[in-house]
Design a protein around this motif. Sequence first.
Motif, PDB file in Angstrom:
ATOM      1  N   MET A 238       0.829  -1.209   0.000  1.00 48.76           N
ATOM      2  CA  MET A 238       0.000   0.000   0.000  1.00 48.76           C
ATOM      3  C   MET A 238       0.860   1.254   0.000  1.00 48.76           C
ATOM      4  N   VAL A 239       1.858   1.251   0.904  1.00 45.61           N
ATOM      5  CA  VAL A 239       2.725   2.425   1.023  1.00 45.61           C
ATOM      6  C   VAL A 239       3.454   2.665  -0.301  1.00 45.61           C
ATOM      7  N   ALA A 240       4.025   1.579  -0.848  1.00 40.13           N
ATOM      8  CA  ALA A 240       4.804   1.716  -2.082  1.00 40.13           C
ATOM      9  C   ALA A 240       3.924   2.135  -3.258  1.00 40.13           C
ATOM     10  N   MET A 241       2.784   1.453  -3.420  1.00 41.78           N
ATOM     11  CA  MET A 241       1.954   1.707  -4.589  1.00 41.78           C
ATOM     12  C   MET A 241       1.242   3.059  -4.519  1.00 41.78           C
ATOM     13  N   THR A 242       0.994   3.539  -3.317  1.00 44.58           N
ATOM     14  CA  THR A 242       0.403   4.870  -3.191  1.00 44.58           C
ATOM     15  C   THR A 242       1.402   5.902  -3.709  1.00 44.58           C
ATOM     16  N   TYR A 243       2.677   5.703  -3.319  1.00 45.56           N
ATOM     17  CA  TYR A 243       3.720   6.617  -3.790  1.00 45.56           C
ATOM     18  C   TYR A 243       3.824   6.554  -5.314  1.00 45.56           C
ATOM     19  N   VAL A 244       3.864   5.325  -5.843  1.00 43.86           N
ATOM     20  CA  VAL A 244       3.991   5.148  -7.296  1.00 43.86           C
ATOM     21  C   VAL A 244       2.796   5.763  -8.022  1.00 43.86           C
ATOM     22  N   GLY A 245       1.595   5.475  -7.515  1.00 43.65           N
ATOM     23  CA  GLY A 245       0.386   6.006  -8.147  1.00 43.65           C
ATOM     24  C   GLY A 245       0.393   7.524  -8.188  1.00 43.65           C
ATOM     25  N   SER A 281       5.319  22.175  -1.218  1.00 42.09           N
ATOM     26  CA  SER A 281       4.249  22.079  -0.225  1.00 42.09           C
ATOM     27  C   SER A 281       3.015  21.413  -0.829  1.00 42.09           C
ATOM     28  N   THR A 282       2.689  21.758  -2.062  1.00 46.01           N
ATOM     29  CA  THR A 282       1.532  21.158  -2.731  1.00 46.01           C
ATOM     30  C   THR A 282       1.752  19.666  -2.924  1.00 46.01           C
ATOM     31  N   TYR A 283       2.962  19.337  -3.406  1.00 42.48           N
ATOM     32  CA  TYR A 283       3.289  17.945  -3.676  1.00 42.48           C
ATOM     33  C   TYR A 283       3.163  17.094  -2.418  1.00 42.48           C
ATOM     34  N   TRP A 284       3.798  17.538  -1.345  1.00 38.06           N
ATOM     35  CA  TRP A 284       3.789  16.728  -0.119  1.00 38.06           C
ATOM     36  C   TRP A 284       2.421  16.719   0.559  1.00 38.06           C
ATOM     37  N   ALA A 285       1.733  17.862   0.525  1.00 42.54           N
ATOM     38  CA  ALA A 285       0.407  17.921   1.159  1.00 42.54           C
ATOM     39  C   ALA A 285      -0.536  16.938   0.480  1.00 42.54           C
ATOM     40  N   ASN A 286      -0.453  16.909  -0.859  1.00 41.08           N
ATOM     41  CA  ASN A 286      -1.307  16.015  -1.623  1.00 41.08           C
ATOM     42  C   ASN A 286      -1.005  14.544  -1.296  1.00 41.08           C
ATOM     43  N   LEU A 287       0.290  14.236  -1.258  1.00 39.66           N
ATOM     44  CA  LEU A 287       0.686  12.862  -0.983  1.00 39.66           C
ATOM     45  C   LEU A 287       0.278  12.445   0.436  1.00 39.66           C
ATOM     46  N   LEU A 288       0.485  13.364   1.384  1.00 37.88           N
ATOM     47  CA  LEU A 288       0.121  13.057   2.776  1.00 37.88           C
ATOM     48  C   LEU A 288      -1.375  12.809   2.918  1.00 37.88           C
ATOM     49  N   LEU A 289      -2.151  13.603   2.175  1.00 33.57           N
ATOM     50  CA  LEU A 289      -3.604  13.445   2.226  1.00 33.57           C
ATOM     51  C   LEU A 289      -4.010  12.051   1.757  1.00 33.57           C
ATOM     52  N   VAL A 290      -3.386  11.608   0.667  1.00 33.40           N
ATOM     53  CA  VAL A 290      -3.701  10.268   0.168  1.00 33.40           C
ATOM     54  C   VAL A 290      -3.306   9.219   1.214  1.00 33.40           C
ATOM     55  N   TYR A 291      -2.110   9.387   1.801  1.00 30.92           N
ATOM     56  CA  TYR A 291      -1.670   8.434   2.828  1.00 30.92           C
ATOM     57  C   TYR A 291      -2.628   8.419   4.020  1.00 30.92           C
ATOM     58  N   LEU A 292      -3.099   9.600   4.376  1.00 26.67           N
ATOM     59  CA  LEU A 292      -4.037   9.692   5.491  1.00 26.67           C
ATOM     60  C   LEU A 292      -5.264   8.834   5.218  1.00 26.67           C
ATOM     61  N   PHE A 293      -5.746   8.905   3.963  1.00 25.35           N
ATOM     62  CA  PHE A 293      -6.933   8.119   3.625  1.00 25.35           C
ATOM     63  C   PHE A 293      -6.619   6.630   3.508  1.00 25.35           C
ATOM     64  N   VAL A 294      -5.386   6.315   3.139  1.00 23.40           N
ATOM     65  CA  VAL A 294      -4.985   4.904   3.140  1.00 23.40           C
ATOM     66  C   VAL A 294      -5.087   4.377   4.576  1.00 23.40           C
ATOM     67  N   ILE A 295      -4.588   5.173   5.523  1.00 18.61           N
ATOM     68  CA  ILE A 295      -4.646   4.763   6.930  1.00 18.61           C
ATOM     69  C   ILE A 295      -6.100   4.640   7.384  1.00 18.61           C
ATOM     70  N   LEU A 296      -6.913   5.635   6.994  1.00 17.00           N
ATOM     71  CA  LEU A 296      -8.330   5.600   7.375  1.00 17.00           C
ATOM     72  C   LEU A 296      -9.028   4.351   6.847  1.00 17.00           C
TER      73      LEU A 296
END
Length: 319
Positions: A238-245, A281-296
Amino acid sequence: MRMNNRIKEQYAQIASALQLRFDEEYEAIHGNYGGYPVLIVPSSSGSNVYYYMPKICIAAESALGPLSKEDCKAYKKEHAYVSSLSQSGRLVTLVVKNQRKAERLMEAIGTELRNLISYLHSRGFQPCCQVCGQPVPAEAYFVSGGFLQMCEECRVSLNQRMAVQMNRDRSKPENVIGGVVGAALGSLLGAASIILLSQLGYVAALSGLVMAICTLKGYELLSGKLSRLGIVVSCVLMVAMTYVGDRIDWALVVARDVGMGFASAFGYIPTLVNIGMIEASTYWANLLLVYLFVILGAVPTILGVLRNRRDEGKISRLS
Ligand SMILES: [Zn+2]
């Protein structure tokens, strides 16, 4: 099912008013009322209304036969607080209508419990064990996700049968390779949804949920069970593929806007972020948001699996 504290308190009050017990862990009122084994729990139909629709379950059987549909309909008509009455096997279930005020709810449950007991009595219903039907004292138990009112003898034999079944399940081999393939396919679906939703202009965050659920379910589906190893493998994927996606998503944008080939755009993404062509900031905020939802998405699924495993083969007497 988790009650909030206010409703828990109400249930505890109802239990003490009826001289029954309230089990806080399993959120159930239970005990003996008028000679019958009684269990009062929230109905299992969703939404917030949920906790206000208690159902009264009584294990009993009549020599005159079970209640007919007509009996139940007529009974509902005659009783203001009754939403439905039914009998399934040796369990008579009465759902109490939604009452918004706590006092009204208590009154409704008390009234309908008394009415039901006297009705069952008049119809020749004898209290019994829900499993074997013997007219012996039955107690309430929580067994793999549901409640049962049964006698001691049935509890012992059910315990033995469940132990045998559990041993069989435990020794069932896990297909790890299948699981890894399943999780990989699931995570590909997740990555595809990250790219697709984002390209269509939707919030990519929601695809984090898709990623988590598809990966975990993918493992479970093809391996036969979601083991600890499966959870770890799924999380790594999940972690890897979220980054790749997410990176593919950016690369598509860059390739389109700059007119660069996709492969080189994909390679340049970190550089573009470093030199500020893509705002960091945009790049990381966007990625973090996706990760947050992966965790959720992942946490409730994983907790659910672990909880099931804990309850598996366990028969808990309500306290
Ligand atoms: Zn029994």
